[in-house]
Design a protein around this motif. Sequence first.
Motif, PDB file in Angstrom:
ATOM      1  N   TRP A  64       0.841  -1.201   0.000  1.00 41.31           N
ATOM      2  CA  TRP A  64       0.000   0.000   0.000  1.00 41.31           C
ATOM      3  C   TRP A  64       0.876   1.251   0.000  1.00 41.31           C
ATOM      4  N   GLY A  65       1.937   1.242   0.806  1.00 41.20           N
ATOM      5  CA  GLY A  65       2.858   2.378   0.833  1.00 41.20           C
ATOM      6  C   GLY A  65       3.540   2.602  -0.502  1.00 41.20           C
ATOM      7  N   LEU A  66       3.927   1.514  -1.154  1.00 42.29           N
ATOM      8  CA  LEU A  66       4.531   1.638  -2.485  1.00 42.29           C
ATOM      9  C   LEU A  66       3.536   2.198  -3.490  1.00 42.29           C
ATOM     10  N   ALA A  67       2.304   1.731  -3.426  1.00 44.11           N
ATOM     11  CA  ALA A  67       1.270   2.226  -4.350  1.00 44.11           C
ATOM     12  C   ALA A  67       1.033   3.717  -4.143  1.00 44.11           C
ATOM     13  N   LEU A  68       1.019   4.147  -2.895  1.00 41.54           N
ATOM     14  CA  LEU A  68       0.826   5.576  -2.616  1.00 41.54           C
ATOM     15  C   LEU A  68       2.021   6.402  -3.066  1.00 41.54           C
ATOM     16  N   GLY A  69       3.225   5.836  -2.966  1.00 41.57           N
ATOM     17  CA  GLY A  69       4.424   6.560  -3.364  1.00 41.57           C
ATOM     18  C   GLY A  69       4.596   6.684  -4.860  1.00 41.57           C
ATOM     19  N   GLY A  74       4.603   9.387 -10.635  1.00 39.19           N
ATOM     20  CA  GLY A  74       3.954   9.415 -11.949  1.00 39.19           C
ATOM     21  C   GLY A  74       3.474  10.802 -12.320  1.00 39.19           C
ATOM     22  N   GLY A  75       2.960  11.524 -11.330  1.00 32.71           N
ATOM     23  CA  GLY A  75       2.502  12.896 -11.585  1.00 32.71           C
ATOM     24  C   GLY A  75       3.633  13.813 -12.011  1.00 32.71           C
ATOM     25  N   ALA A  77       6.486  12.839 -13.393  1.00 30.71           N
ATOM     26  CA  ALA A  77       6.946  12.403 -14.722  1.00 30.71           C
ATOM     27  C   ALA A  77       6.014  12.906 -15.815  1.00 30.71           C
ATOM     28  N   LEU A  78       4.711  12.789 -15.594  1.00 27.09           N
ATOM     29  CA  LEU A  78       3.774  13.280 -16.599  1.00 27.09           C
ATOM     30  C   LEU A  78       3.803  14.787 -16.729  1.00 27.09           C
ATOM     31  N   GLY A  79       4.069  15.475 -15.622  1.00 25.18           N
ATOM     32  CA  GLY A  79       4.217  16.931 -15.682  1.00 25.18           C
ATOM     33  C   GLY A  79       5.384  17.341 -16.550  1.00 25.18           C
ATOM     34  N   TRP A  80       6.497  16.596 -16.428  1.00 30.48           N
ATOM     35  CA  TRP A  80       7.657  16.894 -17.270  1.00 30.48           C
ATOM     36  C   TRP A  80       7.358  16.617 -18.736  1.00 30.48           C
ATOM     37  N   LEU A  81       6.617  15.558 -19.004  1.00 34.68           N
ATOM     38  CA  LEU A  81       6.279  15.238 -20.391  1.00 34.68           C
ATOM     39  C   LEU A  81       5.319  16.262 -20.991  1.00 34.68           C
ATOM     40  N   ALA A  82       4.470  16.837 -20.151  1.00 36.64           N
ATOM     41  CA  ALA A  82       3.483  17.810 -20.649  1.00 36.64           C
ATOM     42  C   ALA A  82       4.102  19.201 -20.858  1.00 36.64           C
ATOM     43  N   ALA A  83       5.238  19.462 -20.222  1.00 34.87           N
ATOM     44  CA  ALA A  83       5.867  20.779 -20.336  1.00 34.87           C
ATOM     45  C   ALA A  83       6.342  21.002 -21.773  1.00 34.87           C
ATOM     46  N   PRO A  84       6.224  22.235 -22.240  1.00 42.32           N
ATOM     47  CA  PRO A  84       6.667  22.520 -23.618  1.00 42.32           C
ATOM     48  C   PRO A  84       8.163  22.435 -23.785  1.00 42.32           C
TER      49      PRO A  84
END
Length: 84
Positions: A64-69, A74-75, A77-84
């Motif tokens: 559960w701790g790993l899933a929460l971490g 992921g957020g 990483a996706l933020g970096w991918l979304a950046a121009p």
Amino acid sequence: MESPETAHETAHGASHKAGRVPTRLRLARLGVLLIFFVNGATFASLVPRYPEIIERLHVSNTLWGLALGIGPIGGIALGWLAAP
């Protein structure tokens, strides 16, 4: 030599009157405020239910701790991918 304010205005393309924030920036600030509010409200509503969720999913506290971490990672990483 340019003042720091003039250099900042030049770097960002246009100056605007003192005290007036452009609509685009106000909307961006509102968007960030809403994202943080919804994130906080969601987190606050789930935390008291963690024991029930863990029991229903039949997972260990470690898993559960790993899933929460992984979520924030992921957020980011996706933020970096979304950046121009």
